[in-house]
Design a protein around this motif. Structure first.
Motif, PDB file in Angstrom:
ATOM      1  N   VAL A 262       0.839  -1.200   0.000  1.00  9.73           N
ATOM      2  CA  VAL A 262       0.000   0.000   0.000  1.00  9.73           C
ATOM      3  C   VAL A 262       0.876   1.254   0.000  1.00  9.73           C
ATOM      4  O   VAL A 262       0.646   2.199  -0.764  1.00  9.73           O
ATOM      5  CB  VAL A 262      -0.931  -0.006   1.224  1.00  9.73           C
ATOM      6  CG1 VAL A 262      -1.775   1.271   1.263  1.00  9.73           C
ATOM      7  CG2 VAL A 262      -1.824  -1.238   1.208  1.00  9.73           C
ATOM      8  N   ASN A 263       1.897   1.250   0.846  1.00  8.70           N
ATOM      9  CA  ASN A 263       2.763   2.429   0.950  1.00  8.70           C
ATOM     10  C   ASN A 263       3.511   2.697  -0.347  1.00  8.70           C
ATOM     11  O   ASN A 263       3.643   3.846  -0.778  1.00  8.70           O
ATOM     12  CB  ASN A 263       3.762   2.239   2.096  1.00  8.70           C
ATOM     13  CG  ASN A 263       3.084   2.119   3.442  1.00  8.70           C
ATOM     14  OD1 ASN A 263       1.974   2.607   3.629  1.00  8.70           O
ATOM     15  ND2 ASN A 263       3.729   1.447   4.379  1.00  8.70           N
ATOM     16  N   LEU A 264       4.000   1.634  -0.993  1.00 11.64           N
ATOM     17  CA  LEU A 264       4.746   1.816  -2.240  1.00 11.64           C
ATOM     18  C   LEU A 264       3.837   2.333  -3.350  1.00 11.64           C
ATOM     19  O   LEU A 264       4.235   3.216  -4.128  1.00 11.64           O
ATOM     20  CB  LEU A 264       5.408   0.501  -2.652  1.00 11.64           C
ATOM     21  CG  LEU A 264       6.234   0.545  -3.942  1.00 11.64           C
ATOM     22  CD1 LEU A 264       7.311   1.614  -3.871  1.00 11.64           C
ATOM     23  CD2 LEU A 264       6.839  -0.826  -4.230  1.00 11.64           C
ATOM     24  N   ALA A 265       2.624   1.800  -3.444  1.00 19.46           N
ATOM     25  CA  ALA A 265       1.688   2.282  -4.466  1.00 19.46           C
ATOM     26  C   ALA A 265       1.408   3.771  -4.274  1.00 19.46           C
ATOM     27  O   ALA A 265       1.342   4.536  -5.241  1.00 19.46           O
ATOM     28  CB  ALA A 265       0.396   1.481  -4.411  1.00 19.46           C
ATOM     29  N   SER A 266       1.253   4.189  -3.021  1.00 21.35           N
ATOM     30  CA  SER A 266       1.022   5.604  -2.735  1.00 21.35           C
ATOM     31  C   SER A 266       2.227   6.447  -3.120  1.00 21.35           C
ATOM     32  O   SER A 266       2.084   7.554  -3.657  1.00 21.35           O
ATOM     33  CB  SER A 266       0.707   5.779  -1.248  1.00 21.35           C
ATOM     34  OG  SER A 266       0.509   7.133  -0.929  1.00 21.35           O
ATOM     35  N   ARG A 267       3.431   5.933  -2.874  1.00 25.71           N
ATOM     36  CA  ARG A 267       4.647   6.679  -3.230  1.00 25.71           C
ATOM     37  C   ARG A 267       4.795   6.813  -4.746  1.00 25.71           C
ATOM     38  O   ARG A 267       5.258   7.824  -5.257  1.00 25.71           O
ATOM     39  CB  ARG A 267       5.875   5.975  -2.666  1.00 25.71           C
ATOM     40  CG  ARG A 267       5.902   5.801  -1.173  1.00 25.71           C
ATOM     41  CD  ARG A 267       6.336   7.043  -0.427  1.00 25.71           C
ATOM     42  NE  ARG A 267       6.671   6.716   0.951  1.00 25.71           N
ATOM     43  CZ  ARG A 267       5.801   6.672   1.955  1.00 25.71           C
ATOM     44  NH1 ARG A 267       4.512   6.919   1.714  1.00 25.71           N
ATOM     45  NH2 ARG A 267       6.185   6.371   3.182  1.00 25.71           N
ATOM     46  N   LEU A 268       4.410   5.771  -5.488  1.00 23.03           N
ATOM     47  CA  LEU A 268       4.555   5.809  -6.947  1.00 23.03           C
ATOM     48  C   LEU A 268       3.707   6.898  -7.577  1.00 23.03           C
ATOM     49  O   LEU A 268       4.063   7.450  -8.622  1.00 23.03           O
ATOM     50  CB  LEU A 268       4.189   4.451  -7.547  1.00 23.03           C
ATOM     51  CG  LEU A 268       5.202   3.322  -7.352  1.00 23.03           C
ATOM     52  CD1 LEU A 268       4.662   2.031  -7.949  1.00 23.03           C
ATOM     53  CD2 LEU A 268       6.543   3.666  -7.975  1.00 23.03           C
ATOM     54  N   VAL A 269       2.567   7.205  -6.947  1.00 25.01           N
ATOM     55  CA  VAL A 269       1.715   8.273  -7.483  1.00 25.01           C
ATOM     56  C   VAL A 269       2.494   9.579  -7.543  1.00 25.01           C
ATOM     57  O   VAL A 269       2.429  10.320  -8.531  1.00 25.01           O
ATOM     58  CB  VAL A 269       0.447   8.437  -6.616  1.00 25.01           C
ATOM     59  CG1 VAL A 269      -0.327   9.663  -7.042  1.00 25.01           C
ATOM     60  CG2 VAL A 269      -0.437   7.212  -6.744  1.00 25.01           C
ATOM     61  N   ALA A 270       3.244   9.874  -6.486  1.00 27.33           N
ATOM     62  CA  ALA A 270       3.994  11.125  -6.434  1.00 27.33           C
ATOM     63  C   ALA A 270       5.107  11.161  -7.476  1.00 27.33           C
ATOM     64  O   ALA A 270       5.517  12.242  -7.919  1.00 27.33           O
ATOM     65  CB  ALA A 270       4.576  11.321  -5.037  1.00 27.33           C
ATOM     66  N   LEU A 271       5.622   9.991  -7.890  1.00 27.32           N
ATOM     67  CA  LEU A 271       6.693   9.935  -8.882  1.00 27.32           C
ATOM     68  C   LEU A 271       6.171  10.032 -10.309  1.00 27.32           C
ATOM     69  O   LEU A 271       6.932  10.333 -11.233  1.00 27.32           O
ATOM     70  CB  LEU A 271       7.481   8.630  -8.727  1.00 27.32           C
ATOM     71  CG  LEU A 271       8.174   8.380  -7.385  1.00 27.32           C
ATOM     72  CD1 LEU A 271       8.893   7.039  -7.421  1.00 27.32           C
ATOM     73  CD2 LEU A 271       9.139   9.504  -7.052  1.00 27.32           C
ATOM     74  N   SER A 272       4.894   9.763 -10.493  1.00 23.08           N
ATOM     75  CA  SER A 272       4.330   9.723 -11.834  1.00 23.08           C
ATOM     76  C   SER A 272       4.143  11.126 -12.403  1.00 23.08           C
ATOM     77  O   SER A 272       3.833  12.074 -11.689  1.00 23.08           O
ATOM     78  CB  SER A 272       2.980   8.992 -11.812  1.00 23.08           C
ATOM     79  OG  SER A 272       2.394   8.974 -13.098  1.00 23.08           O
ATOM     80  N   GLU A 273       4.331  11.246 -13.702  1.00 23.72           N
ATOM     81  CA  GLU A 273       4.052  12.520 -14.376  1.00 23.72           C
ATOM     82  C   GLU A 273       2.553  12.659 -14.593  1.00 23.72           C
ATOM     83  O   GLU A 273       1.825  11.662 -14.559  1.00 23.72           O
ATOM     84  CB  GLU A 273       4.781  12.560 -15.722  1.00 23.72           C
ATOM     85  CG  GLU A 273       4.329  11.475 -16.675  1.00 23.72           C
ATOM     86  CD  GLU A 273       5.142  11.415 -17.954  1.00 23.72           C
ATOM     87  OE1 GLU A 273       4.680  10.759 -18.917  1.00 23.72           O
ATOM     88  OE2 GLU A 273       6.219  12.017 -17.993  1.00 23.72           O
ATOM     89  N   PRO A 274       2.055  13.887 -14.792  1.00 25.16           N
ATOM     90  CA  PRO A 274       0.615  14.055 -15.052  1.00 25.16           C
ATOM     91  C   PRO A 274       0.157  13.200 -16.234  1.00 25.16           C
ATOM     92  O   PRO A 274       0.780  13.199 -17.291  1.00 25.16           O
ATOM     93  CB  PRO A 274       0.501  15.553 -15.370  1.00 25.16           C
ATOM     94  CG  PRO A 274       1.633  16.175 -14.614  1.00 25.16           C
ATOM     95  CD  PRO A 274       2.752  15.176 -14.694  1.00 25.16           C
ATOM     96  N   GLY A 275      -0.904  12.449 -16.001  1.00 28.41           N
ATOM     97  CA  GLY A 275      -1.412  11.565 -17.043  1.00 28.41           C
ATOM     98  C   GLY A 275      -0.685  10.242 -17.143  1.00 28.41           C
ATOM     99  O   GLY A 275      -0.971   9.440 -18.041  1.00 28.41           O
ATOM    100  N   GLY A 276       0.251   9.986 -16.213  1.00 24.23           N
ATOM    101  CA  GLY A 276       1.051   8.770 -16.286  1.00 24.23           C
ATOM    102  C   GLY A 276       0.586   7.704 -15.312  1.00 24.23           C
ATOM    103  O   GLY A 276      -0.119   7.971 -14.350  1.00 24.23           O
TER     104      GLY A 276
END
Length: 327
Positions: A262-276
């Motif tokens: 859960v924590n990693l999935a939440s962190r990946l959102v912040a790394l993603s570019e808009p629309g990614g």
């Protein structure tokens, strides 16, 4: 009845009855306050009957009551506000007038709402039982693609966890009035809920400008992630979104999910570019070779609590995608 009379009619002592009422979130009552009815006593008899019949433990009974009380409290607030908003938007009422009108309307629709509540609960329970049975059948056969190894074996459930959030929500919120902002969030949540349900996932919770969902397989979760990105992009009234998805093991508690996945999935959102849409390397390895996905490894990123993480950008391949019918 006062609290002692209600407890006695329910076949319980006052201390045990008060434990149940606290779990339900009921206010403390003085000894002489008349607050309870026969339905309260009937509920006590049902709860104690399950415990005395050794169907569930007392701890489990209190947890079940707490779950139902908290969820129904949120549901009632949601329903009240939905009706008030409808009266304001389509009935020409002011907010105060709509709330007064609601007092006249509720008695006329109470029985329908009660019946629909039971119907939706049974539908959800049926879906949960079906998912459980399907997973039992799969586990009895040969191991399938996507099973999680021993690294997180201490957590009981292998599931896909995804997060989607709106880009630049804070800046948008400064430019909008409260009603417009609420309509934006509601539209975002509705769109996400439709996509997640269409893909066979479960909407776990909404947190303002973000939603969290769960899938039963890595492929289903990845298809939902891509469909979320596509649905938001095609909606002219919504800003772009970022999506992160991880397949791994989780711990279910009180209707929520916990653990490193859960924590990693939440962190990946912040790394993603808009629309990614981003997944981690282990999830990408599970999806590799499926023509529904195109996987593009990204440079390593330092992620708090995880060290260096190798995110993988995922986009739609030539294979069939999740289609959502809004008509």
């Amino acid at each position: 009845m006062n609290r002692k009379e209600a407890a006695h009619a329910g076949g319980l002592g006052i201390l045990n009855a008060r434990k149940i009422w606290r779990a339900m979130g009921l206010p403390n009552m003085s000894a002489d306050e008349v607050f309870f009815t026969e339905r309260d006593s009937s509920a006590l008899r049902r709860i104690s009957g399950m415990v005395e019949g050794e169907l569930i433990t007392e701890e489990a009974a209190l947890s079940l009551m707490r779950a139902m009380a908290q969820m129904s409290d949120r549901m009632v607030v949601w329903q009240v506000e939905a009706i008030v908003e409808d009266l304001v938007m389509h009935g020409g009422y002011s907010d105060a007038e709509a709330r007064q009108e609601l007092l006249e309307l509720l008695p006329r629709i109470e029985a329908d709402l009660e019946e629909l509540l039971l119907y939706t609960w049974r539908r959800q329970l049926n879906g949960a039982v079906q998912r459980l049975a399907m997973r039992q059948e799969r586990s009895a056969g040969s191991p399938r693609s996507g099973d999680v190894g021993d690294a997180s074996a201490s957590l009981p459930l292998a599931r896909g966890i995804g997060f989607a959030d709106m880009v630049s929500f804070t800046a948008l919120s400064r430019k909008m009035n409260e009603r417009t902002l609420a309509a934006l969030v509601q539209r975002f949540e509705q769109r996400c809920a439709e996509v997640i349900a269409s893909g066979g996932g479960r909407l776990i919770k909404t947190i303002g400008d973000e939603v969290m969902y769960m899938s039963e397989s890595p492929q289903d979760g990845a298809l939902i992630a891509l469909a979320l990105r596509r649905a938001i992009q095609e909606d002219q009234e919504l800003p772009q979104t970022r999506v992160g998805f991880v397949w791994g093991r989780v711990l279910p508690r009180l209707g929520d999910l916990y653990g490193p996945t859960v924590n990693l999935a939440s962190r990946l959102v912040a790394l993603s570019e808009p629309g990614g849409v981003l997944v981690d390397a282990s999830t990408a390895a599970v999806l590799d070779g499926d023509d529904r996905f195109v996987l593009k490894p990204q440079p390593p990123q330092s992620v708090r609590g995880f060290g260096d993480v190798r995110p993988v950008k995922i986009s739609a391949g030539p294979g069939p995608q999740l289609e959502v019918d809004y008509e």
